[in-house]
Design a protein around this motif. Structure first.
Motif, short mmCIF file in Angstrom:
data_model
loop_
_atom_site.label_atom_id
_atom_site.label_comp_id
_atom_site.label_asym_id
_atom_site.label_seq_id
_atom_site.Cartn_x
_atom_site.Cartn_y
_atom_site.Cartn_z
N THR A 1 0.84 -1.19 0.00
CA THR A 1 0.00 0.00 0.00
C THR A 1 0.88 1.25 0.00
O THR A 1 2.09 1.18 0.25
N ASN A 2 0.27 2.40 -0.26
CA ASN A 2 1.02 3.66 -0.25
C ASN A 2 1.68 3.89 1.11
O ASN A 2 2.82 4.34 1.19
N GLN A 3 0.95 3.59 2.18
CA GLN A 3 1.50 3.81 3.52
C GLN A 3 2.66 2.85 3.78
O GLN A 3 3.68 3.24 4.38
N GLU A 4 2.53 1.61 3.35
CA GLU A 4 3.61 0.64 3.53
C GLU A 4 4.86 1.03 2.75
O GLU A 4 5.99 0.90 3.23
N ILE A 5 4.64 1.54 1.54
CA ILE A 5 5.77 2.01 0.73
C ILE A 5 6.44 3.20 1.40
O ILE A 5 7.67 3.28 1.48
N ALA A 6 5.63 4.13 1.89
CA ALA A 6 6.16 5.31 2.57
C ALA A 6 7.00 4.92 3.78
O ALA A 6 8.10 5.45 4.00
N ASP A 7 6.49 3.99 4.57
CA ASP A 7 7.21 3.54 5.76
C ASP A 7 8.52 2.86 5.40
O ASP A 7 9.55 3.09 6.05
N GLN A 8 8.52 2.06 4.36
CA GLN A 8 9.72 1.32 3.98
C GLN A 8 10.79 2.23 3.42
O GLN A 8 11.99 2.03 3.64
N LEU A 9 10.37 3.27 2.68
CA LEU A 9 11.34 4.19 2.04
C LEU A 9 11.60 5.44 2.88
O LEU A 9 12.36 6.30 2.46
N PHE A 10 10.93 5.55 4.03
CA PHE A 10 11.10 6.70 4.92
C PHE A 10 10.75 8.02 4.23
O PHE A 10 11.48 9.02 4.31
N ILE A 11 9.64 8.00 3.51
CA ILE A 11 9.13 9.21 2.87
C ILE A 11 7.66 9.36 3.23
O ILE A 11 7.06 8.46 3.82
N GLY A 12 7.06 10.50 2.88
CA GLY A 12 5.67 10.73 3.21
C GLY A 12 4.72 9.97 2.30
O GLY A 12 5.03 9.70 1.14
N LYS A 13 3.56 9.66 2.82
CA LYS A 13 2.55 8.96 2.02
C LYS A 13 2.15 9.79 0.81
O LYS A 13 1.95 9.26 -0.29
N THR A 14 2.02 11.11 1.00
CA THR A 14 1.63 11.97 -0.12
C THR A 14 2.71 11.99 -1.20
O THR A 14 2.40 12.12 -2.39
N THR A 15 3.97 11.84 -0.80
CA THR A 15 5.06 11.77 -1.78
C THR A 15 4.91 10.52 -2.64
O THR A 15 5.09 10.56 -3.86
N VAL A 16 4.57 9.41 -1.99
CA VAL A 16 4.34 8.16 -2.73
C VAL A 16 3.18 8.33 -3.71
O VAL A 16 3.26 7.94 -4.89
N GLU A 17 2.10 8.95 -3.24
CA GLU A 17 0.93 9.16 -4.09
C GLU A 17 1.27 10.02 -5.29
O GLU A 17 0.83 9.74 -6.42
N THR A 18 2.09 11.05 -5.08
CA THR A 18 2.50 11.92 -6.17
C THR A 18 3.35 11.17 -7.18
O THR A 18 3.17 11.29 -8.40
N HIS A 19 4.29 10.37 -6.68
CA HIS A 19 5.13 9.56 -7.57
C HIS A 19 4.27 8.61 -8.41
O HIS A 19 4.52 8.44 -9.62
N ARG A 20 3.30 7.99 -7.79
CA ARG A 20 2.46 7.03 -8.52
C ARG A 20 1.66 7.75 -9.60
O ARG A 20 1.54 7.24 -10.73
N LYS A 21 1.13 8.92 -9.30
CA LYS A 21 0.41 9.70 -10.30
C LYS A 21 1.33 10.07 -11.46
O LYS A 21 0.95 9.99 -12.63
N ASN A 22 2.55 10.48 -11.12
CA ASN A 22 3.50 10.85 -12.16
C ASN A 22 3.88 9.66 -13.03
O ASN A 22 4.02 9.79 -14.25
N MET A 23 4.06 8.48 -12.41
CA MET A 23 4.39 7.30 -13.19
C MET A 23 3.27 6.93 -14.15
O MET A 23 3.51 6.51 -15.28
N ILE A 24 2.03 7.07 -13.69
CA ILE A 24 0.89 6.79 -14.55
C ILE A 24 0.90 7.70 -15.76
O ILE A 24 0.68 7.27 -16.90
N ARG A 25 1.23 8.98 -15.52
CA ARG A 25 1.30 9.94 -16.63
C ARG A 25 2.49 9.66 -17.53
O ARG A 25 2.38 9.67 -18.76
N ILE A 26 3.66 9.43 -16.92
CA ILE A 26 4.89 9.20 -17.68
C ILE A 26 4.74 7.99 -18.60
O ILE A 26 5.17 8.00 -19.75
N LEU A 27 4.13 6.92 -18.07
CA LEU A 27 4.01 5.67 -18.81
C LEU A 27 2.73 5.60 -19.64
O LEU A 27 2.46 4.59 -20.28
#
Length: 207
Positions: free
Chosen positions: A160-186
């Motif tokens: 999940t976004n929260q699990e990814i955030a916890d594992q990478l030591f970043i914010g949940k909103t940062t993960v959400e932004t990255h995922r949105k960007n990847m969807i657009r990029i790809l």
């Protein structure tokens, strides 16, 4: 050694970036310019590896300067460093040949990361921007940043976004932004396609 120049019409920002770079053993600050025309002249003389440029500048804007620089020295790597996060500005810089796009409200440490990533041959885009998806497609997977690839690996594992955030030591909103960007990029249609892409991805998730 990464040889770098910056183009920016605010000297205070130049001084801040220069002070940051002086502390780095692998980066050499070799000059600055306050407008696009002077930037082109500076690049001709200094032949830097990396050019950091604002978009809006007097005499010649950063988009035109980027085109001119890459026409003369195609091996130079350009990073946009700007306040503009509109699709049109991003699209124009990408079409001009920029390999990175960083917003000025990002940390200077983020700028350092962008410099090293672009110098290594990869592209780097600020997590805070929304990529113009119509420019990019699945044949351009190299546009994903190292952080996005890390997140993609975890998406493939069903995190999940929260699990990814916890594992990478970043914010949940940062993960959400990255995922949105990847969807657009790809050029994908949503989270379901991103998961399917992650599972079918060429990236070796064992590394």
């Amino acid at each position: 050694m990464i040889r770098l120049v910056i183009a920016e019409d605010h000297n205070a920002l130049i001084d801040g970036v220069k002070l940051l770079l002086e502390k780095e053993d692998d980066i050499q600050f070799v000059g600055y310019a306050n407008d696009g025309e002077k930037l082109c002249d500076l690049v001709k003389r200094k032949r830097p590896d990396i050019v950091i440029t604002d978009i809006r500048m007097p005499v010649m804007d950063g988009i035109t300067a980027t085109r001119n620089i890459l026409k003369l020295l195609p091996g130079t790597r350009v990073i946009a460093f700007t306040m503009f996060d509109q699709d049109e500005a991003i699209q124009q810089m990408l079409e001009a040949g920029a390999k990175g796009y960083i917003l000025k409200n990002s940390s200077l440490q983020e700028l350092l990361k962008a410099i090293r990533t672009v110098y290594s041959g990869e592209n780097y885009f600020d997590a805070g921007i929304q990529m113009p998806g119509q420019l990019l497609n699945t044949k351009q997977k190299g546009l994903l940043s190292k952080r996005q690839i890390e997140i993609l690996k975890l998406v493939a594992l069903g995190k999940t976004n929260q699990e990814i955030a916890d594992q990478l030591f970043i914010g949940k909103t940062t993960v959400e932004t990255h995922r949105k960007n990847m969807i657009r990029i790809l050029n994908l249609k949503g989270a379901g396609e991103l998961l399917r892409y992650a599972l079918e991805s060429k990236y070796d998730f064992k590394n």
